[in-house]
Design a protein around this motif. Structure first.
Motif, PDB file in Angstrom:
ATOM      1  N   LEU A  89       0.864  -1.184   0.000  1.00 26.79           N
ATOM      2  CA  LEU A  89       0.000   0.000   0.000  1.00 26.79           C
ATOM      3  C   LEU A  89       0.898   1.230   0.000  1.00 26.79           C
ATOM      4  CD1 LEU A  89      -1.637  -2.297   1.760  1.00 26.79           C
ATOM      5  CD2 LEU A  89      -3.165  -0.371   2.233  1.00 26.79           C
ATOM      6  N   VAL A 103      -2.230  -4.656  -3.410  1.00 27.17           N
ATOM      7  CA  VAL A 103      -2.493  -5.447  -2.198  1.00 27.17           C
ATOM      8  C   VAL A 103      -2.419  -6.929  -2.506  1.00 27.17           C
ATOM      9  CG1 VAL A 103      -4.185  -5.958  -0.406  1.00 27.17           C
ATOM     10  CG2 VAL A 103      -3.842  -3.596  -1.160  1.00 27.17           C
ATOM     11  N   GLN A 113      -6.322  -3.084   3.970  1.00 21.68           N
ATOM     12  CA  GLN A 113      -6.949  -2.033   3.153  1.00 21.68           C
ATOM     13  C   GLN A 113      -6.614  -0.675   3.759  1.00 21.68           C
ATOM     14  OE1 GLN A 113     -11.006  -3.455   3.850  1.00 21.68           O
ATOM     15  NE2 GLN A 113     -11.427  -1.641   5.114  1.00 21.68           N
ATOM     16  N   THR A 117     -11.194   3.391   4.356  1.00 24.75           N
ATOM     17  CA  THR A 117     -12.308   2.641   3.761  1.00 24.75           C
ATOM     18  C   THR A 117     -12.941   1.722   4.799  1.00 24.75           C
ATOM     19  OG1 THR A 117     -10.804   0.915   3.029  1.00 24.75           O
ATOM     20  CG2 THR A 117     -11.282   2.682   1.461  1.00 24.75           C
TER      21      THR A 117
END
Lengths: 404, 254
Positions: A89, A103, A113, A117
């Motif tokens: 990331l 990812v 993530q 989000t």
């Protein structure tokens, strides 16, 4: 506690309030941000006189005018080379950059993530080691993004999670806070790599990573602060370890005009072990400030700490480490070592190793050494054909190699 | 090979060597013997270029060059090797990396291609066998945790790799048992060639039974007070060094 003029916190309040509409990220985690704002309004940022800054430098934060900058997501900066295989990331100026990230596939039970989000997680900011300090509040108020890593029980990530933080404010001053959450369940295994390049002068990056190690889990955490740029880095890691977990940390600091790294770690369950390593190598007028706070709050836990510094030119270093063993934390084993090698007469290091022990059945030690290259070692290498410069380089690396 | 003339040297303003004269020709093995404190180790350190010692007067010529003009590393590249009495430990620097860097410094100086890890391993293997060294020592930090004998054999192993023109062995025999002494001597004898010279510094005659010198010199109070053939070593074995105390500065034999 001495505090900055409360007036300065008004600046933060203004920025936050006025920017709130423009920054969707700041509308998330509202309770956390309200707390942060209240703390800053009451106390402001710590200033030079505070214990937190003893021997250290607040750099650009001292003025209290370092403000977050929005809307800058374009950069030609490439950042560090990526690993061939990882869950990667990339964050540009504190915002997730999907076009640079990869990812990849994840096993069942793994969430990797951006923190911006998904639903809000209750774990964020909830660690008992979270002190209410101005720096922590500043991060809590203004972070936009970072990593969200969650592993269900017994999940193993074979590939490391690799984070790149690339900063480029086109020469403008600014504050870039980021926030990462690593929460792993029982029996999990994961390696997280944070790569920071502080960016140009007047830029202040401020990453804060929270790590929750479940029962029997294994977490390896590598933090690299590198690059040739002259920005500032204020990084902090907060860790809570449950029973029989193992947390290993390597902090390798070579970049930035000023870099401060803090670890605040609680051994909360019996049999937990942490292994904290650092190598800081400075030259020119670089300032490196390494701080550790380890709380043994359960019996039978282990801390091994090895922090090594190599300083040349007019570089300055601080090591400030405290291991605190609570009264009921019997059978504690805690060893803290700080070693420094000064390559020039103008390099300086302040070493403050500390133990506070309230239990009686413990094995604890701490030690600190600071020295220069030994003449007899230099001479020995020269008699084997090493030039003086080669000899110094090899000896400095030999000294550093114990950590890496 | 080496010519020392009227050499005065010492440390902290105090001369330890007080007028050394010595000439070593190619192919010769010279032994310097003498009691503790006579200046034996100072001589080896000065020849190797230790900046902790100051040369106050005199000259040292090596292969036609002014040796005293050269730094320790330049002397090494010119073919001088000192086997240390107390080899230095360097934690974190592997013996293999150290030796390969040293060998490659020599090769670079001679304009030869450098050896990679594989080529070096090939070269090292035979020389280690000669010194009866455990190959595992290559992977350990330089001299760290080595026994006294292993340190001395590692010095001779380095010497075998670097193939110096002038090897100086500073009390390499001290602290060695007979087996180790035999191994070290084998290493030195394997090096002997008409174009190479050896300077053995020793307190005891024992080493000279294994490495037979061409000349023996007795050093006392910073000067060579007697020189002779290998039979002088045997004589010293009989008489010890006590007779030196009776000598006055005026009775120097050369």
């Amino acid at each position: 506690m001495k505090t900055a003029s409360p007036d300065k916190s008004l600046i933060y309040q203004d920025v936050f309030s006025s920017g709130q509409a423009a920054e969707p990220a700041w509308q998330r985690y509202g309770a956390l941000r309200e707390q942060a704002l209240a703390h800053l309004a009451a106390h402001g940022l710590e200033t030079r006189g505070d214990e937190a800054w003893v021997h250290g430098s607040a750099g650009g934060l001292a003025g209290g005018e370092a403000l977050p900058v929005s809307g800058l997501r374009q950069t030609t900066a490439t950042g560090p080379a990526a690993l061939a295989r990882s869950h990667r990331l990339v964050f540009l100026n504190g915002v997730f950059a999907p076009e640079r990230s990869n990812v990849g596939e994840l096993p069942a039970g793994a969430v990797v993530q951006p923190l911006s989000t998904g639903g809000e997680t209750a774990q964020l900011g909830g660690l008992p080691v979270t002190e209410a300090t101005g720096l922590v509040a500043l991060n809590a108020l203004f972070w936009r993004d970072g990593l969200r890593l969650e592993l269900d029980d017994n999940t193993v990530l074979d590939l490391p999670v690799e984070l790149h933080f690339i900063n480029d404010l086109a020469g403008k001053p600014g504050l870039v806070p980021t926030r990462n959450l690593v929460q792993v369940g029982a029996g999990c295994q994961v390696t997280v790599i944070e790569r920071h390049e502080p960016g140009a002068s007047k830029l202040i990056e401020q990453p804060l990573t929270e790590v929750i190690c479940g029962v029997g889990s294994r977490v390896d955490h590598i933090k690299l602060v590198g690059g040739a740029a002259a920005g500032e880095h204020f990084g902090r890691t907060q860790v809570v370890q449950q029973q029989d977990s193992r947390y290993r940390s390597w902090e390798i600091v070579t970049g930035g005009h000023l870099a401060r790294r803090e670890i605040h770690l609680e051994l909360a369950g019996p049999g937990a072990a942490c292994d904290l390593n650092a190598l800081y190598m400075g030259r020119g007028r670089q300032r490196f400030d390494l701080r550790t706070r380890v709380a043994h709050n359960a019996p039978g836990c282990t801390t091994r700490e090895l922090y090594k510094g190599v300083l040349d030119g007019e570089a300055r270093g601080v090591f400030d480490g405290l291991i605190r063993v609570a009264r009921d934390s019997q059978q504690t084993s805690a060893h803290q070592t700080n070693r420094n090698l000064l390559l020039s007469d103008d390099a300086v290091v302040n070493s403050i190793p500390r133990l506070e022990i309230y239990a009686d059945d413990v094995k604890c030690s701490h030690g600190s050494t600071t020295g220069q290259l030994a003449d007899e070692q230099l001479f020995y290498l020269r008699t084997r054909g090493f030039s003086p410069a080669e000899a110094r380089t090899y000896l400095a690396w030999a000294f550093a190699s114990e950590v890496i | 090979m080496l010519r020392i003339e009227d050499l005065y040297a010492g440390t902290q303003g105090q001369d330890i060597l007080k007028g050394i004269d010595l000439e070593i020709k190619p192919g010769e093995v010279h032994a310097i013997m003498g009691p503790n404190g006579s200046g034996k180790s100072t001589l080896s350190q000065v020849l190797a270029g230790n900046e902790a010692y100051d040369v106050t007067s005199g000259t040292v010529t090596y292969q036609g060059r002014d040796l005293l003009e050269l730094g320790a590393d330049e002397r090494a590249l010119a073919g001088i090797f000192l086997a240390f009495q107390y080899p230095v430990e360097i934690p974190g620097f592997s013996n293999e990396k150290f030796l390969r860097t040293a060998v490659n410094a020599q090769r670079r100086h001679r304009g030869e291609p450098e050896l990679d890890a594989f080529d070096f391993a090939q070269l090292a293997k035979d020389k280690m066998a000669l010194m009866e060294l455990d190959p595992d020592l290559l992977n350990r930090s330089l001299n760290v945790g080595f026994s006294g004998g292993e340190k001395k054999r590692n010095e001779c192993f380095q010497m075998a790799l670097l193939e110096p023109s002038l090897a100086i062995l500073d009390e390499t025999d001290s602290g060695l048992d007979i087996d180790a002494l035999r191994i070290v001597s084998r290493g030195v004898n394997a090096l002997r060639r008409p174009d190479r010279s050896v300077l053995l510094i020793t307190h005891y005659q024992r080493l000279l039974e294994y490495i037979v010198p061409d000349y023996v010199h007795v050093l006392a109070d910073g000067r060579i007070v007697r020189s002779g053939g290998k039979e002088l070593a045997a004589e010293l074995e009989q008489t010890g060094y006590g007779w030196l105390e009776d000598m006055t500065a005026g009775e120097v034999a050369q």
